[in-house]
Design a protein around this motif. Sequence first.
Motif, PDB file in Angstrom:
ATOM      1  N   ILE A 269       0.547   8.259  -3.267  1.00  0.00           N
ATOM      2  CA  ILE A 269      -0.565   8.984  -4.575  1.00  0.00           C
ATOM      3  C   ILE A 269      -1.663   9.628  -3.852  1.00  0.00           C
ATOM      4  CG2 ILE A 269      -1.877   8.415  -6.393  1.00  0.00           C
ATOM      5  CD1 ILE A 269      -0.019   6.213  -7.264  1.00  0.00           C
ATOM      6  N   SER A 270      -2.462   8.882  -2.884  1.00  0.00           N
ATOM      7  CA  SER A 270      -3.645   9.278  -2.460  1.00  0.00           C
ATOM      8  C   SER A 270      -3.123  10.779  -1.496  1.00  0.00           C
ATOM      9  CB  SER A 270      -4.069   8.359  -1.345  1.00  0.00           C
ATOM     10  OG  SER A 270      -5.330   8.620  -0.596  1.00  0.00           O
TER      11      SER A 270
ATOM     12  N   ASN B 100       0.800  -1.132   0.199  1.00  0.00           N
ATOM     13  CA  ASN B 100       0.096   0.058  -0.139  1.00  0.00           C
ATOM     14  C   ASN B 100       0.866   1.273  -0.030  1.00  0.00           C
ATOM     15  OD1 ASN B 100       0.971   0.224   2.516  1.00  0.00           O
ATOM     16  ND2 ASN B 100      -0.867  -0.754   3.595  1.00  0.00           N
TER      17      ASN B 100
ATOM     18  N   LYS C  58       0.254   3.591  -3.172  1.00  0.00           N
ATOM     19  CA  LYS C  58      -1.041   4.030  -3.355  1.00  0.00           C
ATOM     20  C   LYS C  58      -1.253   5.116  -2.271  1.00  0.00           C
ATOM     21  CE  LYS C  58      -2.751  -0.385  -5.184  1.00  0.00           C
ATOM     22  NZ  LYS C  58      -3.715  -1.581  -4.844  1.00  0.00           N
TER      23      LYS C  58
END
Length: 598
Positions: A47-48, A41, A44
């Motif tokens: 990016i989030s 994770n 991700k």
Amino acid sequence: MEKSYPKEWNLDKIFNGGGKSSQFLQHIERLEDLILELEGNGVKFFISSIKKSEISNVGHLLKEIANIRLNISEANSFITCLIAQNPKDQDASSLRGNVAQIDSRFEKVISEVKKVLSNIEEDVWRDILEIKGLENYKFILNEWREEADSNLSEEELSLISDLMVDGYHAWGHFYKDLVSSITVKVRVDGKEEGLSVGQAINLRSHHDEEVRKEAHYALESIWKEKEELFSKVLNHIVGYRIQVHNKRGMKNELEEPLQKNRMKEETLKTMWSVISTYKQPFSKYLERKAEMMGDSSMKSYNFWSPITKNDQEMDYVKAASFIIKHVSKFGNELESFVKEAFNEGWIEAEDRPNKSPVPFCASFPVTGESRVFMTYSGSFIDVLTLIHELGHAFHNYAMRSVEGLNKQYPLSIAETASTFSEMIIFDASMKNTKFKEEKLFILDEKLKRSVMNFMNIHSRFLFEQRFYEERKGGIVSPKRLNQLMEESINEAYEDSLDQPSIYSWVWTPHYYITQSPFYNFPYTFGYLFALGIYAKAKEKGKGFEEDYLRLLRDSGSMNVEDLVMKHLGEDITSKEFWEKGIELCLKDVEEFIELTED
């Protein structure tokens, strides 16, 4: 009583048990868990967080990445040390493969992070960098954004990372193992001995010319016998690089090494241009030294020979005491650090067969220590090698207080602290001498380093450039490699070296270091940069140490042009900067010529 210092290093303090260390296996298992979490994770999450401007989360991830990088470095250094002390250590070789796989997975994640950064709009990017909490990461984030392989798909990036482990890096490991397995038979003092490559190379400074010559030709004979094998290794390493450069859309073979060294092409061109202009005096030095030895030109096997019959040998304990005494005059931290290195078993110096021939310094950033590896046989050159590697270790020491991602400095700066430390010992040796013979001996050793940096390193640079160009057209034969090497040496030395080793491409390990293409010009940069710093240190005296430490600490968080401007106020794209350093070396030539007039 004379103090004793261990000549074998203590690796158990890092991980107890060598290649069978359960502690080290636990370290690898923890690394695998951290990588798995990052793969699951991490990107991700990154990016989030970027999209939502949740900068605390970004900072958290960057700390996690730094933690993993430091622990991988710790593992790699430990394995490097195990294999150097015993190239036949099968347990260590097996562990090397495990860590290489982890490293590959980590680099994939970093490539993904770089790609994310490269896709952020410029105005958004500027805003992100201004947010409080990211100021310490500004340089590295900009660097990652610029380095991103934006023209490669995730599948291509993954394939390149996978091929690096069992293809690219494996060839580099194979080279080290091959060289370490070689035994060289040389007659020394009337007795034939089976030596390691490192021990045979050390004979280049032997007082007897016949021993130097025999060792030289014994090595050349081995390289000739194995030239096909070594040429395959080198062709595969460079062939792989060329393919990756093409995939990444790089304009030439220098783009990657310049990126890694955080250096402008303009800086590199200016440096070589100035050096080429001032080579003639160094040719004159070689000619004069050859005359003193009864030759019309400098034979390559005599280059490292002592210039006088003066006995300059120094046993290990005396060398340690000499180094400690004279670094103390520079600064308290350097003195304290060097004492710790000698006392705590940070140095593997024993003169024995079946060791790796290559001296190095390994950093253990998690433990906060370093380890120095060499074969100490008692010559003044060995004293210089010892302080050179301790200089690297002091640079690592200086970085202990630096943020994780900013600890990694480029090779162009990596040779600065080592060369600076050498200058302390050179200076001390010159001041200690009372006799002309001793002064000549030390001047000769200083000038050898100038010749190595201005001529030998230049020959390596020219060879590598030309080899790359020919390799683009296919496999380059050993015969052609020999020709390219000879042409490059003759050009770089301006025909002032007689009977050069055309097999320099075999026994120079830097060509085979897969992590660092063109590992040649950083030496020359570091040499001249260190001369400039040392000149300032002599002006200021002991109070300069804190300035020096600040410079070293900044070495991982800015490009070399900015670093030199900040700490020395100099523009290294200008000829004037390089001329100042070379002028110091030219004075050594003048003094040498003057002392040898009669």
